[in-house]
Write a protein that holds these residues in place. Structure first.
Motif: not given
Lengths: 233, 236
Positions: A156, A221, A224-225, A228-229, B76, B149-150, B156-157
């Motif tokens: 990711l 996660c 889902w991420l 956007p990332l 995000l 963004r990273l 979030l984590f």
């Protein structure tokens, strides 16, 4: 998108990654060699003292896995970036989740090669002993789940590094803290397996379930991420 | 630049902030008195009083992490600059208050457990939270434009770790005092504890507001600087 189509896309991408790697060989050899060097370094570092305990072996196994794994993963993405193929993948009409999942699986395959080097290395150099096939099965299950969790996070973030400055430095700083639960559960579980009593195997099963829960969570996660990332500002 | 020109005073220090700062000044003079007048804990003695500091800062570290996580999710999904500013500010506060908790905990533990650090689940997950948000700040500071963004993904984590910290003492066998200490607190200790909690929470929101304002000013400054550079005003 239908599930069958999604699986088809993942399979296609995975085959592409494996084929590229089999032809180039760069990552396979570099990662395995790096893993061997790490095990050797550890054995030199502990040379001469009392024979290493099972805690040390469990720690060496997972630290070597994390170090060699991330080197391979980061190089794999850097190569995609140099050839601009990552951009090509993201621009193609494939589902972003399929791109993520295929990367995760191909990186997990790469990391299994580390296991192929590190586990025999520990058996040879550290005198690690496994009590029977059951213990080996437990250990392989633990490693498989740990690798999945680690690559779920590592792919990711390495795919999303984009044009960030100092990527080589940033990646380990992002990935290692987030994969602490994997390393912790893996090392504790391995210790329990190597310890080899009836009760410790029950504890190992508990760490196995913990890793399973972590994998489900981190892959969800990640799916889902990833979109956007990997979209740059 | 049109969006900034429409509200030239949006970045000026609001009155509410000044008022709360005044409350803080009074509070920080009063709460230590309350803490000193609280009864001595029979087994731990005087060191127990670090509890009035440790619990509020630990709670604010978790609040900061949660705020950063929620704001990052909003950033995000909507690309909102405001959410990004709040996330960055809250993450910084999580690091600051987290450090306070990680320092004040061992000071007490040395007396109560005999060691500074134990690999206990709550301690481990808290250390993990702290490291994640340090990495967040690092990514934002040195990652360049692509890393925002990273960093949001990282937050979030980090926020996902908060519920784990909270429930850790109930699920695993740990030596860290349980969350149930708070509702069963000795009657005499309650005023000092809740006053400290309230005061630190006010401090958190004041700092959050001020830090966010700084972040916005910095962005405005950068835009202005780039505009001026483009207009050829900086050639000397």
């Amino acid at each position: 998108m239908s599930p069958a189509r999604f699986v088809g896309q993942v399979w296609l991408l995975l085959r592409k990654d494996v084929r590229v790697e089999l032809r180039a060989g760069e990552l396979i050899y570099a990662t395995m060699l790096f893993a061997a060097i790490i095990v050797l370094l550890f054995s030199f570092a502990f040379l001469g003292g009392a024979p290493p305990t099972v805690e040390v072996m469990a720690g060496v196994l997972w630290v070597a896995l994390a170090l060699a794994g991330l080197v391979g993963i980061s190089r794999s993405f850097e190569r995609e970036r140099e050839a601009d193929t990552l951009r090509g993948l993201l621009l193609s009409p494939l589902s972003r989740s399929a791109v993520y999942l295929s990367k995760l699986l191909s990186m997990a395959l790469l990391m299994s090669l580390v296991v192929v080097v590190v586990v025999p290395g520990l058996l040879l150099l550290f005198g690690m002993q496994l009590s029977g096939a059951g213990a080996l099965g437990h250990l392989l299950g633990l490693l498989a789940l740990g690798i999945l969790g680690f690559t779920a996070i590592a792919s990711l973030f390495s795919a999303s590094l984009g044009r960030a400055r100092g990527r080589e430095l940033l990646l380990p700083l992002l990935v290692y803290p987030l994969s602490v639960p994997v390393l912790l559960a893996g090392a504790r579980g391995t210790y329990d397996i190597l310890y080899g009593t009836q009760e410790s195997l029950i504890d190992a099963a508990r760490w196995l379930r913990f890793l399973l829960a972590f994998d489900v969570l981190s892959i969800t996660c990640g799916l889902w991420l990833f979109e956007p990332l990997s979209t740059n500002e | 630049m049109t969006n900034n020109a429409s509200s030239p005073h949006s970045a000026s220090l609001p009155m509410g902030l000044l008022a709360t700062s005044l409350i803080l000044a009074v509070g920080f003079a009063l709460v230590p008195q309350l803490i000193l007048s609280a009864p001595n804990e029979p087994t731990m003695g005087f060191v127990q009083r670090i509890f009035y500091f440790h619990v509020p800062v630990a709670w604010l570290a978790m609040l900061g992490a949660l705020t950063a996580g929620v704001a990052s999710a909003v950033y995000l999904s909507s690309n909102s600059e405001t959410a990004d500013e709040i996330a960055a500010s809250a993450a910084e506060l999580a690091v600051v208050f987290g450090l306070c908790a990680i320092v004040s905990g061992p000071l007490w533990a040395r007396k109560a457990w005999g060691v500074f650090w134990q690999w206990d689940v709550r301690l481990t997950t808290t250390a993990l939270l702290w490291i994640i948000f340090v990495a967040y700040l690092f990514a934002r500071r040195y990652g360049g434009p692509g890393a925002r963004r990273l960093a949001a993904g990282l937050a979030l984590f980090g926020a996902a770790d908060v519920p784990l910290i909270y429930i850790s003492v109930s699920i695993w066998r740990t030596i860290h005092p349980k969350t149930s200490v708070v509702p069963t607190l000795d009657r005499g200790m309650r005023p000092a504890f809740w006053a400290a909690m309230l005061l630190f929470s006010v401090l958190f929101f004041v700092l959050l507001g001020m830090r966010r304002r700084l972040e916005r000013l910095r962005k405005q400054f950068n835009t202005l600087y780039l505009d001026a550079d483009e207009a050829g005003l900086l050639d000397d």
